[in-house]
Every structure is written in structure tokens, then in C-alpha cells.
Design a protein around this motif. Structure first.
Motif, short mmCIF file in Angstrom:
data_model
loop_
_atom_site.label_atom_id
_atom_site.label_comp_id
_atom_site.label_asym_id
_atom_site.label_seq_id
_atom_site.Cartn_x
_atom_site.Cartn_y
_atom_site.Cartn_z
N ASN A 1 0.82 -1.21 0.00
CA ASN A 1 0.00 0.00 0.00
C ASN A 1 0.86 1.26 0.00
OD1 ASN A 1 -3.14 -0.54 0.41
ND2 ASN A 1 -2.02 -2.17 1.45
N ASP B 1 0.47 4.16 -2.91
CA ASP B 1 0.23 5.56 -2.55
C ASP B 1 1.31 6.47 -3.11
OD1 ASP B 1 -2.16 5.33 -1.27
OD2 ASP B 1 -1.48 6.07 0.67
N THR C 1 -6.51 3.35 2.34
CA THR C 1 -7.43 3.96 1.38
C THR C 1 -8.45 4.89 2.03
OG1 THR C 1 -8.87 2.01 1.52
CG2 THR C 1 -7.20 2.03 -0.22
#
Length: 406
Positions: A47, A51, A115
Motif C-alpha cells: 500500500n 500511494d 485507502t
């Protein structure tokens, strides 16, 4: 058969392990615990990669730091407790498996934390792990009168902080960061307060091995990330990635070399044992971030969300953090001379590398140069030492000469 088979009891009094126990090694249960944490580390690194590639830099760094704190702190507390009180009875095993289940719950919540900024699932997993630890500390308080005060402080402190984490979920969104910092500091203070009556009997050599094993696991995550990124880039039509792949592999190899250059173990005195243990948060997080940054460099070749310089810093910054932390925790304690100066110098040069061409390749060359310097100076120092000494072996638990190698 030479004798009756030992039967593992369902429950035994939780007596302390000896700090001088010879040949203390990680148990299969500890290794299983580590491997289950791979899932959470992989989720955090993946993640972070997405990002940063999408250009959400501030959100990426903040979310990653918070998620990795939960992963690292849960692992660290289990590791130090197990070093002192691993009874390997059935109750201990079941309680540890509950902690592992909490780690898997935590891993399932990582994508939502990145998220949506929703840490609900992560908090539930974290609290499961930490409250299982309270059961372990309560057992230690009952079975170890000499360290009962410390064990009780742990049990009470951990329980109070976990109530704080659960209450945090009911607060408005604007309180999220401030309360995370306060509760994170409270969690960090629990060992500092609990160990004051007398240190629990963790094993310095065993702790050193356990930290080394997690370092290897995080390095393995970086290798996997590089492999997947290269495969994705080639599938997208970018076939000029082999130089980048080679440089990424060299970076991982050199990080391994620098961390394991000399045997190490946890310091046996407060407060430096806490500094050493807590400082590894930066080492583990930095290595995993390198594994996230290298795919960002691959993405930069066929995506337009980040610049080449930004992609370069996604690798250079965690490398610099790794070098400076290893310098503080390991190099300055064990070495002297030019190599002590070289670590911060190379860290500084790493932060300049993204400003030029061939960023990842330059970073790899800088790390190779640092490894070469450490090898040359180590050979010189070992050659100058008297033949009867082994200056690179610092652990008091090393086998005596002539001992059975098995």
C-alpha cells in the motif's frame, strides 16, 4: 528408545528462563509467529508503494508509519516476553496462536487504513494481540515472584492502553492523529515503567537472533517486491529493466551485509536496551520501504504520476534511514575509525543520488563501496588482533573453544 518420551504439560508455572542459557535459539512457534507477520508487512509495503506511485506522498508516509508501528510493536512485545518466559506448555502455545490470529486480523485491515483512513480492523487485531499478552504477563506475575512487580506493571499498563485504543475508535475523525501519537507514546512507556523494579530475564543473545530473523523476513519482502515490479514492468512493455533489477538486488544484498556485518545482541542495561529495541522500528520500516520504493521506480518508467526524482527518493530516503540507524545502534558500539564516519557520509550521499541520472544504480554503488570499506577495515583489524582473541565475537554466550559443534 533410550528413555521415556518427554510429555509437554497442558500448564506449568511460568518460571523465568535463564539469561545465561547456552545455545538459546528461536523456537518453531516463534518462527511461525514471524512468518504470519509477513502478511502484515507485505500489506503495508504494497500500500505504501501504490500511494507513492499515485503521488499521495504525505498520506503514504503517515499511513505507513502508523500501520508499521502496530505491526512492529506487537511483534516486539511478544519477542521480548518469549525470551524471558517461554514455557512451551499447551496454554502458552494456545495464547500465542491467539496473538497470531490478531496479527492476521491486523493485516486484513491494512488496505482500509491506507485507502479510507479507517483503523478499526487494525485496532481490533492489535487489541487481540495485546490482550493475549496480558494473559501471558499475568501468568508471569503468578509464577515468578522475583519479577512480579514488573509483570504486574506490564499487565496493568497494557490493559489500560488497549482501552484507550478502543475508545479512540469512537472519537471524531479530527482526533485521529493526535490520539494515535498519545496512545503510541503510552504504549512505548509501558516497558520503561514496568522494567524499573528490575529487568525481566530476557536473553540478550536470543533477542539479537530474533531481531536478525525479522530483518531477514523484511529483506525477503523487498526481494519479492522487486521481482513482482520487474514482472509487471515487462508485461507493460518496458523491457529495459534488467539494469534496475540488478541494482535493486545489489541494494538488498548490501543491506543484509551491513546489518549482519558483525554478531550483535541486545544491550543488557536500561535504558540502552530500550533504545536498541525501539530503534529497530526504523530499521525494519526502512527495509520494507525500500521494497516499496523500488517498484515505484519501475512504475515511473510507464506511469506519469510521479517524477524520476520522487521515485528516486522513495528508495534513497529509507536507505539513508537504515544506514543512520544501523550506525547509531550497531556501528558506533562495535567499531571505530573510518567506518564510523563512512556510514553517515554514505547516508548523506544517498540523499543526493536522486538528483542525478541512474539513481538506483548510484545508490547500489554507494552501498557496495560502504560494504567494501567495512570488509577491508575488518580484515585489517582482525589481522592486527592477537591470534588468541576474536574481536568480532561479542556475545558472552559463544561456545568455548573445542566445544561440540552440535
Amino acid at each position: 528408545m533410550t528413555g521415556p518420551r518427554a510429555v509437554r504439560p497442558f500448564y506449568r508455572a511460568m518460571r523465568p528462563r535463564s539469561r545465561d542459557e547456552p545455545h538459546r535459539a528461536a523456537t518453531p512457534l516463534e518462527l511461525l509467529f514471524d512468518l504470519c507477520f509477513v502478511v502484515a508487512v507485505a500489506q503495508a509495503a504494497t500500500n505504501l508503494h501504490h500511494d507513492v506511485s499515485d503521488g499521495h506522498l504525505r498520506h503514504a508516509v503517515t499511513s505507513y508509519a502508523m500501520v508499521f508501528f502496530a505491526i512492529w510493536w506487537s511483534w516486539m512485545n511478544f519477542t521480548w516476553f518469549a525470551s524471558a518466559y517461554d514455557t512451551d506448555d499447551d496454554v502458552y502455545r494456545i495464547t500465542t496462536l491467539v496473538q497470531i490470529s490478531g496479527a492476521l486480523i491486523l493485516a486484513a485491515g491494512v488496505p482500509r487504513a491506507f485507502t479510507d483512513g479507517d483503523f478499526t480492523i487494525i485496532t481490533y487485531g492489535y487489541v487481540v494481540m495485546r490482550l493475549a499478552a496480558v494473559v501471558q504477563w499475568s501468568r508471569a506475575a503468578a509464577g515468578d515472584p522475583a519479577h512480579r512487580a514488573a509483570a504486574r506493571r506490564y499487565a496493568i499498563g497494557v490493559t489500560v492502553v488497549q482501552l484507550g485504543w478502543l475508545l479512540r475508535l469512537a472519537l471524531p475523525d479530527g482526533w485521529g492523529m493526535a490520539t494515535f501519537v498519545v496512545l503510541g507514546l503510552a504504549d512505548l512507556l509501558v516497558p520503561a515503567v514496568a522494567e524499573r523494579p528490575g529487568m525481566t530475564p530476557w536473553h540478550p543473545g536470543h533477542i539479537g537472533e530474533r531481531y536478525g530473523l525479522l530483518t531477514l523476513i523484511v529483506l525477503g519482502e523487498a526481494v519479492l517486491a522487486i521481482s513482482v515490479a520487474i514482472q509487471t514492468g515487462v508485461d507493460a512493455g518496458n523491457h529495459g529493466l534488467w539494469s534496475l533489477a540488478a541494482a535493486g538486488a545489489v541494494i538488498v544484498f548490501t543491506l543484509w551485509w551491513l546489518y549482519f556485518d558483525r554478531p550483535t545482541e541486545a544491550p543488557d542495561r536500561l535504558p540502552y536496551s530500550l533504545v536498541w529495541g525501539y530503534g529497530h522500528y526504523l530499521i525494519f520500516a526502512a527495509i520494507a520501504a525500500v521494497g516499496a520504493g523500488l517498484p515505484v521506480v519501475v512504475d515511473e518508467r510507464h506511469l506519469a504520476h510521479v517524477s524520476g526524482t520522487t521515485a528516486g527518493y522513495a528508495v534513497a530516503i529509507p536507505i539513508a534511514v537504515f544506514l543512520l540507524t544501523v550506525w547509531v545502534l550497531h556501528v558506533r558500539r562495535q567499531q571505530h575509525g573510518a567506518v564510523v564516519v563512512a556510514y553517515p557520509v554514505v547516508a548523506g550521499l544517498a540523499l543526493l543520488a536522486p538528483l542525478g541520472p541512474a539513481r538506483v544504480q548510484v545508490l547500489a554503488l554507494l552501498l557496495v563501496a560502504l560494504v567494501a570499506l567495512t570488509v577491508v577495515l575488518r580484515r585489517r583489524d582482525d589481522g592486527a588482533a592477537p591470534a588468541r582473541t576474536r574481536p568480532d565475537v561479542t556475545t558472552p554466550h559463544a561456545k568455548p573453544a573445542g566445544a561440540d559443534p552440535t
